[in-house]
Scaffold this motif. Structure first.
Motif, short mmCIF file in Angstrom:
data_model
loop_
_atom_site.label_atom_id
_atom_site.label_comp_id
_atom_site.label_asym_id
_atom_site.label_seq_id
_atom_site.Cartn_x
_atom_site.Cartn_y
_atom_site.Cartn_z
N ARG A 306 -9.68 -45.70 52.08
CA ARG A 306 -11.20 -44.49 51.74
C ARG A 306 -10.14 -42.91 51.34
O ARG A 306 -9.62 -42.44 52.25
CB ARG A 306 -12.39 -44.10 52.31
CG ARG A 306 -13.38 -43.37 51.92
CD ARG A 306 -14.49 -43.66 52.50
NE ARG A 306 -15.00 -45.19 53.11
CZ ARG A 306 -15.92 -45.08 53.96
NH1 ARG A 306 -16.32 -44.53 54.39
NH2 ARG A 306 -15.54 -46.90 53.92
N HIS A 343 -10.81 -49.13 46.86
CA HIS A 343 -10.59 -47.59 46.57
C HIS A 343 -8.66 -47.85 46.46
O HIS A 343 -8.27 -48.27 46.96
CB HIS A 343 -10.38 -46.74 48.10
CG HIS A 343 -11.93 -46.97 49.12
ND1 HIS A 343 -13.25 -46.09 47.87
CD2 HIS A 343 -12.87 -48.27 49.34
CE1 HIS A 343 -13.71 -46.93 49.42
NE2 HIS A 343 -14.03 -47.80 49.57
N VAL A 348 -12.11 -45.64 41.77
CA VAL A 348 -12.88 -47.07 42.80
C VAL A 348 -13.24 -47.99 41.64
O VAL A 348 -14.00 -47.90 41.14
CB VAL A 348 -14.14 -46.12 43.95
CG1 VAL A 348 -15.27 -45.53 42.63
CG2 VAL A 348 -14.42 -46.82 44.44
N SER A 412 -11.16 -41.65 39.67
CA SER A 412 -12.01 -40.64 41.54
C SER A 412 -11.87 -39.46 40.87
O SER A 412 -12.21 -38.19 41.58
CB SER A 412 -10.43 -40.96 42.19
OG SER A 412 -10.84 -42.15 42.61
#
Length: 423
Positions: A306, A343, A348, A412
């Protein structure tokens, strides 16, 4: 120490800003007073409007009054542009007909014409007609008084006056177009904000209400056969209601927030004042647990490390899972559902798959064909818009082997998307 140029710039900028904030009547009054003073400067007497070329008459009180009548009415050039033009033009005409010497104050005629073009709102054509008729009368009077000017000279002077008024009209038109553009931009921004609020309310209310309905129906059937489980189900209904209220309070807080504090208050992260109650990708496990308590068998897996992401990306990913689980509980109750979050360094990926055939009672949110397509209901359509605004993609549709699948890919670090311009 500040450079001298910077200090001079500051000393000039502050008075100019204060001057712009003053009332228009005050600023026009200063302009009229300045033009009045310049009208009595001998070196500027050769500069001004002149058309008669009649024998020059010595200055007297009447001539002084006519000069003042060409300058002082400019104090009302924006408040009463038509009255200002009539007063200045009449004084100019009498001044020319009586043969008084030209002064710089006659420039007030040009300023009055410009102001009429730029600031007159009503009876614009009527005012132009009256001014033209007045000029024709002046030309006739000057000709009868022995003016050496011919018809071409009068026409050229008239065209110069008309050009000044057209300049003012052009400025007025540009201002009106700019005001219209600002109005349309405000309407578009308001519509976009309403759509955003509607999407947020739909996502919050639909998910929690659906979970509460499913839990309440299950508890109703268990009251007679398994009271203990029914009690647990009703407790889940109560817990879901509290979650809905908490998330609605969070949503209202976000809508009320303005400025940098709203942008830096990342929901669902440590150190955030809303971290314990705001929706974010890190709270997908709560959605899965809530669906399980509603009787929906859900498998959840999270792959990859993450990484920190913006609030918009976190919230969009959370809403994708929320909407997919809501549809699963509504249209495929009891069917196995799998939630996978991957991730990556640059994006994502979210995938939510529900087994089983597509129910015949499914609404327009579920495409009727076997292939995933762009069709969707209010929830999926809103999600698709949200994801596209983040430069991502969302696909939703039935699977060939049965069931339904929702997949989303969100960068992202999304690139800002241009807003559509409506003609």
């Amino acid at each position: 120490m500040f450079p001298q140029g910077l200090l001079r710039t500051r000393w000039l900028r502050v008075p100019l800003e204060r001057w712009k904030e003053q009332d228009a009547f005050l600023k026009d009054g200063v302009l009229a007073l300045l033009l009045t003073l310049l009208a009595f400067v001998p070196t500027l007497s050769a500069i001004g409007a002149q058309i008669g070329d009649l024998p020059e008459r010595p200055a007297n009180a009447l001539g002084l009054g006519l000069v003042l009548a060409q300058t002082l009415p400019l104090a009302a050039r924006r408040r009463w542009p038509a009255g200002c033009l009539v007063a200045v033009a009449a004084a100019f005409a009498v001044h020319q007909a009586l043969g008084f010497a030209t002064t710089f104050g006659s420039m007030g005629l040009y300023l009055a014409l410009y102001s009429a073009g730029a600031h007159q709102v009503r009876f614009r054509l009527g005012l132009a007609g009256v001014a033209t008729a007045g000029y024709v009368v002046l030309a006739f009077v000057l000709h009868r008084l022995g003016s050496p000017q011919d018809a071409m000279a009068y026409l050229a002077f008239y065209l110069a006056l008309a050009a000044v008024r057209l300049v003012g009209s052009g400025v007025r038109r540009r201002r009106a177009e700019e005001a219209e553009r600002r109005r349309l931009a405000a309407e578009l921004a308001t519509a976009a904000e309403r759509a955003r609020i509607a999407r947020e309310l739909h996502d919050v209310v639909t998910h929690h209400v659906t979970a509460m309905v499913v839990q309440a129906d299950a508890a109703q059937f268990l009251i007679a056969s398994a009271p203990e489980r029914a009690t647990t189900g009703m407790a889940s209904v109560s817990d879901t209601g509290r979650r809905a209220l908490t998330e609605l309070r969070y949503l209202l807080g976000v809508l009320e927030a303005t400025g940098e504090s709203a942008a830096t208050d990342v929901p669902g992260r440590e150190g955030s004042s809303h971290g314990s109650r705001g929706p974010a990708l890190g709270r997908v496990g709560d959605l899965v647990e809530q669906a399980r308590r509603s009787g929906q068998p859900v498998e959840f897996s999270e792959r990859g490390e993450r990484r920190p992401r913006s609030v918009d990306v976190e919230l969009a990913a959370y809403r994708v899972v929320q909407e997919a689980l809501t549809n699963a509980m509504k249209y495929a109750t009891g069917q196995p559902t799998r939630v996978v979050v991957r991730h990556g360094e640059e994006r994502v990926e979210i995938g939510v798959t529900t087994d089983g055939p597509v129910p015949a009672t499914a609404p327009a949110a579920v495409p009727a064909t076997r292939e995933p397509g762009p069709a969707g209901g209010r929830g999926l359509a809103g999600l698709r818009v949200r994801v596209r605004m983040l430069d991502g993609e969302l696909e939703a549709g039935p699977r060939p082997e049965g069931g339904f699948e929702v997949r989303a890919t969100i960068p992202s670090q999304p690139q800002p998307q241009p807003q559509p311009v409506q003609e």
